[in-house]
Scaffold this motif. Structure first.
Motif, PDB file in Angstrom:
ATOM      1  N   ARG A  87     -11.652   3.497 -10.409  1.00  0.00           N
ATOM      2  CA  ARG A  87     -12.931   2.823 -10.653  1.00  0.00           C
ATOM      3  C   ARG A  87     -12.861   1.339 -10.302  1.00  0.00           C
ATOM      4  N   SER A  88     -11.710   0.738 -10.543  1.00  0.00           N
ATOM      5  CA  SER A  88     -11.540  -0.692 -10.265  1.00  0.00           C
ATOM      6  C   SER A  88     -11.003  -0.957  -8.870  1.00  0.00           C
ATOM      7  N   LYS A  89     -10.604   0.118  -8.161  1.00  0.00           N
ATOM      8  CA  LYS A  89      -9.998   0.023  -6.831  1.00  0.00           C
ATOM      9  C   LYS A  89      -8.624  -0.648  -6.862  1.00  0.00           C
ATOM     10  N   LEU A  90      -8.040  -0.769  -8.038  1.00  0.00           N
ATOM     11  CA  LEU A  90      -6.699  -1.345  -8.122  1.00  0.00           C
ATOM     12  C   LEU A  90      -5.655  -0.430  -7.506  1.00  0.00           C
ATOM     13  N   ASP A  91      -5.996   0.843  -7.337  1.00  0.00           N
ATOM     14  CA  ASP A  91      -5.052   1.762  -6.692  1.00  0.00           C
ATOM     15  C   ASP A  91      -4.813   1.399  -5.236  1.00  0.00           C
ATOM     16  N   GLU A  92      -5.704   0.571  -4.658  1.00  0.00           N
ATOM     17  CA  GLU A  92      -5.577   0.190  -3.254  1.00  0.00           C
ATOM     18  C   GLU A  92      -4.647  -1.017  -3.034  1.00  0.00           C
ATOM     19  N   LEU A  93      -4.214  -1.685  -4.093  1.00  0.00           N
ATOM     20  CA  LEU A  93      -3.421  -2.910  -3.936  1.00  0.00           C
ATOM     21  C   LEU A  93      -2.172  -2.750  -3.065  1.00  0.00           C
ATOM     22  N   PRO A  94      -1.443  -1.626  -3.145  1.00  0.00           N
ATOM     23  CA  PRO A  94      -0.262  -1.498  -2.286  1.00  0.00           C
ATOM     24  C   PRO A  94      -0.568  -1.561  -0.789  1.00  0.00           C
ATOM     25  N   GLN A  95      -1.835  -1.400  -0.424  1.00  0.00           N
ATOM     26  CA  GLN A  95      -2.187  -1.466   0.997  1.00  0.00           C
ATOM     27  C   GLN A  95      -2.080  -2.879   1.557  1.00  0.00           C
ATOM     28  N   LEU A  96      -1.855  -3.851   0.694  1.00  0.00           N
ATOM     29  CA  LEU A  96      -1.549  -5.190   1.187  1.00  0.00           C
ATOM     30  C   LEU A  96      -0.278  -5.142   2.033  1.00  0.00           C
ATOM     31  N   ALA A  97       0.623  -4.219   1.681  1.00  0.00           N
ATOM     32  CA  ALA A  97       1.838  -4.037   2.486  1.00  0.00           C
ATOM     33  C   ALA A  97       1.491  -3.450   3.850  1.00  0.00           C
ATOM     34  N   ASN A  98       0.520  -2.525   3.893  1.00  0.00           N
ATOM     35  CA  ASN A  98       0.059  -1.980   5.170  1.00  0.00           C
ATOM     36  C   ASN A  98      -0.534  -3.068   6.052  1.00  0.00           C
TER      37      ASN A  98
END
Length: 207
Positions: A87-98
């Motif tokens: 809901r917060s889109k915090l699951d996407e944070l590791p994509q900073l590595a991408n």
């Protein structure tokens, strides 16, 4: 534009990782504590020029409960912590590595799984000329996509026939006029939209 965009990506992604690593460490711990599974979910996505890459996310679903590529609101595979992250889109944070690896940009069309890319028409495949991103105009327009799909009789069909084509249209139209400043506006709008949604959900929870 490509060179400037890449410089902005590297700068903001680096700053993001430096500032957010304590939060990311906390999230990883909470994900593991809930069911003992891995903190990071890795999945193949199709990127620029049709080249496959591994996308990183905080795991929001049970390891043994993966099925169809799309997820709807109320999906039983989603963990309690995962629901908050999605809901917060915090699951996407590791994509900073991408982003640092050059596989993604901060702003660009969300990368699809191969199964859906294979359904693209010739015109839709123009999207593959673009580097995928963490957020995009379509992500803002379909912020409540999971709820929309949950209301559909056949969620996957609704995604393929209605939502996916519209997302592609929005992203191709945006790409024609995109500038570094408009990218920054998309990032700011995404953050503002997420804060507003979290505020609304919080008000509902307390009412």
């Amino acid at each position: 534009m490509p060179r400037t965009k890449r410089i902005i990506d590297l700068l903001l992604a680096s700053i993001g990782l430096l500032l957010l690593w304590p939060l990311m460490l906390l999230i990883a711990g909470l994900v593991r504590l809930e069911d003992g599974g891995p903190a990071i979910f890795i999945q193949e996505r199709i990127g620029k020029d049709g080249i496959a890459f591994q996308i990183y996310k905080f795991r929001s679903m049970r390891p043994a409960g993966r099925g169809r590529p799309i997820t709807v609101a109320g999906d039983r595979r989603i963990t309690r912590v995962g629901g908050i992250l999605r809901r917060s889109k915090l699951d996407e944070l590791p994509q900073l590595a991408n982003v640092l690896r050059g596989e993604m940009s901060l702003v660009g069309p969300r990368p699809e799984v191969r199964r859906y890319v294979e359904l693209y028409t010739a015109d839709q495949r123009l999207l593959l000329r673009l580097r995928p991103g963490i957020t995009d105009p379509a992500s803002i327009a379909f912020l409540d996509e999971e709820r929309i799909l949950a209301a559909a009789p056949d969620p996957e069909r609704a995604y393929v026939q209605t939502i996916m084509p519209e997302k592609i249209r929005l992203n191709l139209a945006y790409a024609e006029r995109a500038t570094p400043w408009s990218d920054l506006l998309v990032i700011a709008t995404t953050l503002r939209s997420l804060v507003r949604r979290s505020s609304r959900q919080g008000q509902v929870a307390w009412s």
